[in-house]
Design a protein around this motif. Structure first.
Motif, short mmCIF file in Angstrom:
data_model
loop_
_atom_site.label_atom_id
_atom_site.label_comp_id
_atom_site.label_asym_id
_atom_site.label_seq_id
_atom_site.Cartn_x
_atom_site.Cartn_y
_atom_site.Cartn_z
N THR A 1 -0.30 -0.23 -21.19
CA THR A 1 0.78 -0.65 -20.64
C THR A 1 0.59 -0.59 -19.20
O THR A 1 0.60 0.39 -18.54
CB THR A 1 2.14 0.03 -21.11
OG1 THR A 1 2.54 -0.17 -22.51
CG2 THR A 1 3.25 -0.86 -20.35
N PRO A 2 0.75 -1.79 -18.53
CA PRO A 2 0.60 -1.61 -17.05
C PRO A 2 1.75 -0.86 -16.45
O PRO A 2 3.05 -1.07 -16.65
CB PRO A 2 0.78 -3.20 -16.43
CG PRO A 2 0.37 -3.88 -17.75
CD PRO A 2 0.71 -3.16 -18.88
N PRO A 3 1.27 0.22 -15.60
CA PRO A 3 2.43 1.11 -14.96
C PRO A 3 2.75 0.40 -13.70
O PRO A 3 2.42 -0.39 -13.33
CB PRO A 3 1.61 2.29 -14.66
CG PRO A 3 0.25 1.67 -14.31
CD PRO A 3 0.01 0.50 -15.15
N PRO A 4 4.13 0.88 -13.30
CA PRO A 4 4.67 0.29 -11.92
C PRO A 4 3.71 0.63 -10.90
O PRO A 4 3.00 1.52 -10.98
CB PRO A 4 6.06 1.30 -11.73
CG PRO A 4 6.37 1.75 -13.26
CD PRO A 4 4.93 1.89 -13.96
N VAL A 5 3.77 -0.34 -9.93
CA VAL A 5 2.77 -0.31 -8.81
C VAL A 5 3.09 0.85 -7.75
O VAL A 5 4.46 0.84 -7.29
CB VAL A 5 2.76 -1.70 -8.09
CG1 VAL A 5 1.77 -1.89 -7.04
CG2 VAL A 5 2.28 -2.88 -9.29
N SER A 6 2.10 1.46 -7.55
CA SER A 6 2.22 2.66 -6.42
C SER A 6 2.53 1.84 -5.03
O SER A 6 2.22 0.78 -4.68
CB SER A 6 1.10 3.40 -6.41
OG SER A 6 0.23 2.65 -5.85
N THR A 7 3.27 2.92 -4.43
CA THR A 7 3.55 2.55 -3.08
C THR A 7 3.03 3.79 -2.23
O THR A 7 3.33 4.75 -2.38
CB THR A 7 5.05 2.38 -2.67
OG1 THR A 7 5.71 3.64 -3.24
CG2 THR A 7 5.52 0.93 -3.44
N TRP B 1 -2.74 2.15 -9.44
CA TRP B 1 -3.15 1.33 -8.20
C TRP B 1 -3.70 0.23 -9.06
O TRP B 1 -4.69 0.23 -9.94
CB TRP B 1 -4.02 2.03 -7.60
CG TRP B 1 -3.83 3.09 -6.69
CD1 TRP B 1 -4.03 4.39 -6.65
CD2 TRP B 1 -3.39 2.93 -5.20
NE1 TRP B 1 -3.73 4.88 -5.66
CE2 TRP B 1 -3.41 4.04 -4.62
CE3 TRP B 1 -3.18 1.39 -4.33
CZ2 TRP B 1 -2.95 4.24 -3.34
CZ3 TRP B 1 -2.88 1.74 -3.31
CH2 TRP B 1 -2.61 3.20 -2.59
N PRO B 2 -3.01 -1.10 -8.70
CA PRO B 2 -3.45 -2.25 -9.69
C PRO B 2 -4.75 -3.08 -9.19
O PRO B 2 -5.41 -3.98 -9.80
CB PRO B 2 -2.23 -3.09 -9.49
CG PRO B 2 -1.44 -2.86 -8.08
CD PRO B 2 -1.98 -1.40 -7.78
N ASP B 3 -4.97 -2.98 -7.93
CA ASP B 3 -6.04 -3.63 -7.38
C ASP B 3 -6.73 -2.89 -6.27
O ASP B 3 -6.47 -2.90 -5.12
CB ASP B 3 -5.46 -5.00 -6.67
CG ASP B 3 -6.58 -6.03 -6.36
OD1 ASP B 3 -7.72 -5.79 -6.41
OD2 ASP B 3 -6.29 -7.23 -6.19
N LEU B 4 -7.82 -2.22 -6.79
CA LEU B 4 -8.73 -1.44 -5.69
C LEU B 4 -9.69 -2.18 -5.03
O LEU B 4 -9.98 -1.76 -3.88
CB LEU B 4 -9.79 -0.52 -6.60
CG LEU B 4 -8.73 0.60 -7.31
CD1 LEU B 4 -9.71 1.58 -7.99
CD2 LEU B 4 -7.82 1.33 -6.32
N THR B 5 -9.50 -3.65 -4.97
CA THR B 5 -10.17 -4.52 -4.06
C THR B 5 -9.67 -4.57 -2.82
O THR B 5 -10.07 -5.16 -1.73
CB THR B 5 -10.61 -5.92 -4.70
OG1 THR B 5 -9.23 -6.37 -4.67
CG2 THR B 5 -11.29 -5.86 -6.04
N GLN B 6 -8.45 -4.12 -2.84
CA GLN B 6 -7.44 -4.44 -1.83
C GLN B 6 -7.23 -3.03 -0.96
O GLN B 6 -6.56 -2.85 0.04
CB GLN B 6 -6.00 -4.88 -2.02
CG GLN B 6 -6.13 -6.25 -2.69
CD GLN B 6 -6.50 -7.18 -1.66
OE1 GLN B 6 -6.21 -7.62 -0.68
NE2 GLN B 6 -7.91 -8.10 -2.04
N ILE B 7 -7.99 -1.80 -1.48
CA ILE B 7 -7.80 -0.63 -0.70
C ILE B 7 -8.94 -0.52 -0.09
O ILE B 7 -9.94 -0.28 -0.58
CB ILE B 7 -7.39 0.32 -1.76
CG1 ILE B 7 -6.19 -0.14 -2.70
CG2 ILE B 7 -7.03 1.78 -1.11
CD1 ILE B 7 -4.98 -0.21 -1.89
N ASP B 8 -8.90 -0.08 1.08
CA ASP B 8 -10.40 0.34 1.84
C ASP B 8 -10.65 1.65 1.48
O ASP B 8 -9.87 2.48 1.77
CB ASP B 8 -9.91 0.06 3.51
CG ASP B 8 -9.74 -1.23 3.92
OD1 ASP B 8 -9.00 -1.59 4.97
OD2 ASP B 8 -10.09 -2.25 3.16
#
Length: 240
Positions: A110-116, A170-177
């Motif tokens: 189940t997709p977890p809530p997105v982290s901040t 973390w839903p999209d590690l392409t967006q995290i440097d």
């Protein structure tokens, strides 16, 4: 990683005056509701594990997993023997049932809530001399020891790290440097080589937005994701 490269091109264009066609809007954005889909457009390639492997309850040679290339698989690690055992399923329901029966959550997919980053997540650089999931700074210590899950850039808990609190992802590690040199950045996508999870463990996916093939890891230190066929494959992850 494409998003970072595109931003670099745009930055270069602004300095040189060269016109560059815009990247299609929302190339890596989360869709507004409905099924989460990947923008990576990569054919699923399964890594060959170096630990014992079962697929749908049958013991098979590790190389057998490549017969399923192009098809998502759902795997779990059991801490048996010197390095563990990989238990793989072709059906999501069978995987969920197995994880639940072996100390994991009932909803590992189940997709977890997105982290901040300011509340439920943290990112840290590589620390000279720090490894084996040790802390090279106060923030790293908190990430390694509090309730949550961490990925490390290198095997053995070395290199840079990224952490998320239990119950988030973390839903999209392409967006995290991961690191940047001037305006060229390398993202966290397909860069993780080891992991740490608290009691409920963690689930990693080979595609963004918690999609594609997945691997559930019980709580504890996992020095080498490569032995499960998962080195440099993670594009999203969540902590249970």
């Amino acid at each position: 990683m494409r998003g970072h490269f595109a931003r670099a091109l745009m930055a270069a264009a602004s300095l040189t005056g060269i016109a560059i066609a815009a990247v299609p809007p929302g190339a890596h954005a989360a869709p507004d509701g409905g099924q989460r889909t990947s923008s990576l457009n990569e054919v699923i390639q399964h890594g060959v594990p170096s630990v014992p492997l079962t697929i749908d309850g049958k013991s098979v040679s590790p190389e057998t997993i490549t017969r399923y290339n192009g098809q998502p698989l759902y795997s779990a690690v059991l801490p048996e023997g010197p390095h563990g055992r990989l238990v793989t399923f072709t059906r999501r329901a069978d995987f969920e049932r197995f994880v639940s029966q072996n100390g994991g959550p009932t909803n590992a997919l189940t997709p977890p809530p997105v982290s901040t980053p300011d509340r439920t997540a943290a990112i840290g650089p590589a620390q000279p001399g720090a490894g084996r999931f040790s802390a090279g700074s106060a923030n790293r210590s908190a990430a390694a020891n509090s309730s949550g899950a961490s990925l490390w850039e290198d095997a053995g808990g070395f290199g840079a790290w990224i952490w998320v609190e239990s119950g988030y992802g973390w839903p999209d590690l392409t967006q995290i440097d991961l690191r940047c040199v001037l305006w060229f950045c390398t993202s966290w996508n397909d860069e993780a080589s080891s992991a740490l999870g608290s009691a409920g463990g963690l689930t990693i996916w080979d595609d963004i937005w918690f999609s594609g093939s997945s691997l559930w890891l019980p709580g504890g230190n996992w020095d080498d994701l490569g032995i499960f066929g998962w080195n440099d494959r993670v594009s999203s992850f969540g902590s249970h």
